[in-house]
Design a protein around this motif. Structure first.
Motif, PDB file in Angstrom:
ATOM      1  N   ALA A 168       3.841   5.653  -5.703  1.00  0.00           N
ATOM      2  CA  ALA A 168       3.745   5.697  -7.164  1.00  0.00           C
ATOM      3  C   ALA A 168       2.662   6.680  -7.607  1.00  0.00           C
ATOM      4  O   ALA A 168       2.860   7.460  -8.551  1.00  0.00           O
ATOM      5  N   ARG A 169       1.533   6.667  -6.900  1.00  0.00           N
ATOM      6  CA  ARG A 169       0.450   7.578  -7.240  1.00  0.00           C
ATOM      7  C   ARG A 169       0.878   9.033  -7.026  1.00  0.00           C
ATOM      8  O   ARG A 169       0.589   9.900  -7.841  1.00  0.00           O
ATOM      9  N   ALA A 170       1.580   9.290  -5.930  1.00  0.00           N
ATOM     10  CA  ALA A 170       2.054  10.650  -5.653  1.00  0.00           C
ATOM     11  C   ALA A 170       3.042  11.098  -6.729  1.00  0.00           C
ATOM     12  O   ALA A 170       3.006  12.252  -7.177  1.00  0.00           O
ATOM     13  N   ALA A 171       3.907  10.196  -7.186  1.00  0.00           N
ATOM     14  CA  ALA A 171       4.870  10.542  -8.232  1.00  0.00           C
ATOM     15  C   ALA A 171       4.141  10.858  -9.538  1.00  0.00           C
ATOM     16  O   ALA A 171       4.499  11.811 -10.246  1.00  0.00           O
ATOM     17  N   GLU A 172       3.115  10.081  -9.863  1.00  0.00           N
ATOM     18  CA  GLU A 172       2.337  10.343 -11.083  1.00  0.00           C
ATOM     19  C   GLU A 172       1.634  11.697 -11.007  1.00  0.00           C
ATOM     20  O   GLU A 172       1.635  12.463 -11.981  1.00  0.00           O
ATOM     21  N   GLU A 173       1.039  11.984  -9.849  1.00  0.00           N
ATOM     22  CA  GLU A 173       0.357  13.269  -9.689  1.00  0.00           C
ATOM     23  C   GLU A 173       1.341  14.429  -9.795  1.00  0.00           C
ATOM     24  O   GLU A 173       1.031  15.464 -10.399  1.00  0.00           O
ATOM     25  N   GLU A 174       2.517  14.258  -9.241  1.00  0.00           N
ATOM     26  CA  GLU A 174       3.534  15.304  -9.323  1.00  0.00           C
ATOM     27  C   GLU A 174       3.978  15.513 -10.770  1.00  0.00           C
ATOM     28  O   GLU A 174       4.145  16.649 -11.230  1.00  0.00           O
ATOM     29  N   ALA A 230       0.834  -1.207   0.000  1.00  0.00           N
ATOM     30  CA  ALA A 230       0.000   0.000   0.000  1.00  0.00           C
ATOM     31  C   ALA A 230       0.864   1.251   0.000  1.00  0.00           C
ATOM     32  O   ALA A 230       0.554   2.232  -0.700  1.00  0.00           O
ATOM     33  N   LYS A 231       1.955   1.236   0.765  1.00  0.00           N
ATOM     34  CA  LYS A 231       2.856   2.388   0.766  1.00  0.00           C
ATOM     35  C   LYS A 231       3.464   2.616  -0.608  1.00  0.00           C
ATOM     36  O   LYS A 231       3.526   3.754  -1.094  1.00  0.00           O
ATOM     37  N   SER A 232       3.899   1.540  -1.281  1.00  0.00           N
ATOM     38  CA  SER A 232       4.506   1.702  -2.602  1.00  0.00           C
ATOM     39  C   SER A 232       3.462   2.172  -3.627  1.00  0.00           C
ATOM     40  O   SER A 232       3.780   2.976  -4.507  1.00  0.00           O
TER      41      SER A 232
END
Length: 104
Positions: free
Chosen positions: A78-84, A72-74
């Protein structure tokens, strides 16, 4: 006079008391017998086996929970990196539009 005292004694209560003493004495002998000791030992062994089974299950659940938490952390990273990355693309496109508007 002695006979009068005996009449006043509650024979029912005395009988219950005597039965309790007899049952208690017999109960102590039964509870301290070899058969009873064998039953206590078997019961204790069963409880220890059950404890071992419960501990194995708890360990498995804990390991699975740790795996789920790490995954879940990974996923969130990954989602945060995509949003950024999307925000950077939007900012870059916005700056490009502003520069075009200024040059026109």
């Amino acid at each position: 006079m002695f006979y009068d005292c005996l009449k006043e004694i509650g024979w029912k209560k005395f009988g219950i008391f005597a039965a309790g003493v007899a049952f208690g004495t017999a109960g102590i002998k039964i509870l301290s017998s070899k058969d009873a000791k064998k039953a206590y030992t078997q019961g204790t062994a069963a409880v220890l086996r059950a404890k071992e089974c419960v501990m194995k299950t708890a360990t498995t659940i804990q390991e699975n929970a740790e795996d789920i938490y790490e995954e879940a952390k990974s996923i969130n990273e990954a989602r945060a990196a995509e949003e950024e990355a999307e925000m950077c693309e939007e900012e870059t496109a916005e700056k490009a539009c502003q520069e075009e508007a200024v040059t026109e």
